[in-house]
Design an enzyme around this catalytic site. Structure first.
Site, PDB file in Angstrom:
ATOM      1  N   ARG A   2      28.737   1.159 -17.977  1.00 50.64           N
ATOM      2  CA  ARG A   2      29.717   0.086 -17.797  1.00 50.64           C
ATOM      3  C   ARG A   2      30.162   0.043 -16.336  1.00 50.64           C
ATOM      4  NH1 ARG A   2      35.357  -0.057 -21.239  1.00 50.64           N
ATOM      5  NH2 ARG A   2      35.819   1.782 -19.958  1.00 50.64           N
ATOM      6  N   HIS A  27      32.393  -6.725 -18.394  1.00 50.91           N
ATOM      7  CA  HIS A  27      32.374  -8.151 -18.739  1.00 50.91           C
ATOM      8  C   HIS A  27      31.221  -8.543 -19.650  1.00 50.91           C
ATOM      9  CE1 HIS A  27      35.657 -10.081 -16.460  1.00 50.91           C
ATOM     10  NE2 HIS A  27      35.540  -9.038 -15.660  1.00 50.91           N
ATOM     11  N   CYS A  73      34.339 -15.189 -11.087  1.00 53.79           N
ATOM     12  CA  CYS A  73      35.247 -14.250 -11.746  1.00 53.79           C
ATOM     13  C   CYS A  73      35.287 -12.981 -10.914  1.00 53.79           C
ATOM     14  CB  CYS A  73      34.782 -13.959 -13.172  1.00 53.79           C
ATOM     15  SG  CYS A  73      35.878 -12.838 -14.065  1.00 53.79           S
ATOM     16  N   GLY A  87      31.997  -6.554 -12.490  1.00 54.99           N
ATOM     17  CA  GLY A  87      31.351  -5.459 -11.799  1.00 54.99           C
ATOM     18  C   GLY A  87      30.014  -5.895 -11.209  1.00 54.99           C
ATOM     19  N   ILE A 124      22.018   1.555 -12.331  1.00 52.83           N
ATOM     20  CA  ILE A 124      22.096   0.970 -10.991  1.00 52.83           C
ATOM     21  C   ILE A 124      23.213   1.657 -10.221  1.00 52.83           C
ATOM     22  CG2 ILE A 124      22.500  -1.124  -9.644  1.00 52.83           C
ATOM     23  CD1 ILE A 124      19.922  -1.249 -11.246  1.00 52.83           C
ATOM     24  N   TYR A 144      25.343 -14.278 -20.005  1.00 53.50           N
ATOM     25  CA  TYR A 144      26.223 -14.849 -21.025  1.00 53.50           C
ATOM     26  C   TYR A 144      25.812 -14.247 -22.374  1.00 53.50           C
ATOM     27  CZ  TYR A 144      27.561 -18.486 -17.625  1.00 53.50           C
ATOM     28  OH  TYR A 144      28.022 -19.170 -16.523  1.00 53.50           O
TER      29      TYR A 144
END
Length: 539
Positions: free
Chosen positions: A115, A119, A181, A185, A246, A480
């Site tokens: 995480r 989002h 937004c 992250g 990543i 999305y």
């Protein structure tokens, strides 16, 4: 290939001696047994006193555990008493701790979720039906900007707002094409494509990535050269969480003018909103690529006087006089005048919201705020439109919108997006698309009945839109996230299940992603309900 730290080499040897001892004790891990074993494991690869002092490993008994978990939950649907919780949260402060976490989790046999900003609309970065731990990345947020080379290196746990701020404080005529937004992250946003309001001029975020660092299955830190061009291709639009962790991206900055222009114009059905939408489809994807003109349809008015509001919101990379001159010629039905426009800096445009202009607020007050523990109940879906929707079609859509609460957002393509081949990066949705649709519905009621009601509304509108959107496959945008389009249970049909959603997210690029996944993660360790599957012979 990037060199392995001495501490990691020592850890690999020590881990091989520990495996036999821990595997039996953790056949069915509990938080207490996992915590002790994981802490022991991590201490072999990092300085044990540093590990203790930094306190980066949290189990459910730790008083900070609920706060850490909730800080980066952005969808309140996945923040309930019945939502499965991780056994452990690891919050690395340095890259070597990420390496150790990956190797320990794999050695122990526990699933890991990664995480950065939280989002993921379906919560797949912090929710799983299997026992799991969360590797929480927000502490890895370092950003370096080199204006002389026009590049920036940003760690995965930094937010878009923090990246924008660091670029802006170094130079006022450079920017980066990414989302609006500011709490997203960087790791998830860029690895999934990175869609923003400058894409028609500069493409997506992934089109401007020149370097990356990732921790692979073996705990190695790989850069572009050592990972190879296949993996570098995959983590630009294919989702990083399918391939490793990543750590950072290095991106090209783009040149911008000191002044840009924004505007927002609204029309109701009674004010020719449908005719406006008909013309928008002809203009928005073909107009000067310095424009990004989005269109939103939303239900409006009281129950006794329902209508649909069409909102046209735009960014123009230039001054208001030029913007108005172009629009009066190419988009006359909009009736735009200079009085409708506001000139501002690029950084102000990145935080501008027509519903909340935030006049007088300093950019850093918004860009550097992470808005922790600020989840809302939501559902999102996506589509792509390749043929203009007729006036009759738009009228039917408006009636459907009027009867519910879902907002349709139309985001135009064209410009740079039409010039970049579909296989240039793992993100495939390029030429041939007029615009992308986002279905948006939010609600406040925490009851399961409310969630079902609003999710069903989104699904119903999505179903109604079938004749108007892309086909074979009906495409979707990875960032999305939408589990309605298919999930993977990782059984004997894992590849076939993965192909259902994979073909929609990645189109012609899906099979190449599967081959890369199979090569770099043959055990399918890095997985979630919509990750890239491995080839059937390797399953």
């Amino acid at each position: 290939m990037a060199e392995k730290p001495a501490s990691l080499s020592s850890f690999l040897f020590a881990t091989s001696l520990l495996l036999t001892l821990i595997s039996a004790s953790l056949a069915s891990p509990t938080p207490s047994s996992l915590y002790g074993t994981l802490l022991h494991c991590l201490s072999h690869s990092t300085n044990s006193s540093t590990l203790a002092n930094n306190n980066i490993v949290f189990d459910r008994t730790n008083a900070s555990f609920p706060t850490l978990l909730q800080n980066y939950i952005r969808n309140a649907r996945w923040n309930t008493s019945t939502t499965t919780k991780p056994l452990i949260i690891i919050t690395p402060l340095q890259e070597s701790q990420v390496q150790a976490a990956v190797i320990c989790a794999k050695s122990i046999g526990i699933q890991i979720r990664i995480r950065s900003g939280g989002h993921d609309y379906e919560g797949l970065s912090y929710v799983s039906k299997q026992p799991f731990i969360v590797l929480d990345m927000p502490n890895l947020r370092q950003i370096t900007v080199d204006i002389s080379k026009e590049v920036a290196t940003v760690q995965a746990g930094a937010t878009l707002g923090e990246l924008y701020y660091n670029i802006w404080k170094n130079n006022k005529v450079h920017g980066f094409p990414a989302g609006l937004c500011t709490t997203i992250g960087v790791g998830g946003h860029i690895s999934g494509g990175g869609y923003g309001s400058m894409l028609r001029k500069y493409g997506l975020s992934v089109d401007n990535v020149i370097e990356a660092k990732i921790v692979d299955l073996k705990g190695r830190i790989l850069d572009r050269k050592s990972m190879g061009e296949d993996l570098f291709w995959a983590i630009r639009g294919g989702g990083g969480a399918s391939f490793g962790v990543i750590l950072s991206y290095t991106v090209k900055l783009v040149s911008i003018l000191e002044t840009v222009t924004v505007f927002n114009v609204e029309r109701s059905l009674e004010e020719n909103a449908i005719d406006l939408a008909v013309e928008w489809q002809q203009v928005a994807p073909t107009i000067d690529d310095r424009f990004f003109i989005s269109l939103h349809f939303s239900p409006s008015g009281s129950d006794e006087n329902k209508t649909v509001k069409a909102s046209v919101t735009a960014l123009f990379l230039g001054g208001a006089d030029e913007a108005v001159s172009i629009l009066r010629k190419e988009f006359p039905i909009l009736g735009i005048g200079k009085e409708n426009c506001t000139e501002m800096s690029w950084i102000e445009a990145m935080i501008w919201n027509p519903d909340d202009p935030k006049i007088g607020v300093k950019p850093e007050e918004i860009l550097l705020s992470r808005h922790l523990n600020s989840a809302v109940f939501l559902k999102r879906k996506s589509d792509y439109v390749q043929v203009p929707i007729s006036k009759e079609g738009l009228e039917g859509i408006s009636k459907k919108i009027m009867a519910g609460t879902v907002v349709l957002g139309f985001n135009p393509y064209g410009g740079k997006m039409a010039e970049i081949p579909a296989d240039a990066t793992a993100f495939p949705h390029r030429a041939g698309n007029l615009f992308k649709i986002q279905y948006t519905v939010n609600w406040d009621d925490p009851s399961p009945a409310a969630a079902q009601k609003f999710v069903n509304e989104a699904r119903s509108l999505y179903s109604y839109m079938t004749p108007f959107v892309s086909k074979n496959p009906r495409s979707a945008f990875l960032n999305y996230r939408d589990i309605d389009i298919g999930i993977n249970t990782f059984g004997k049909d894992s590849y076939e299940q993965g192909k259902v959603y994979g073909a929609k997210y990645f189109n012609v690029n899906f099979e190449r992603l599967v081959k890369i996944k199979t090569a770099v993660d043959p055990d399918n360790f890095f997985r979630n309900e919509q990750s890239i599957p491995i080839l059937p012979s390797k399953s």
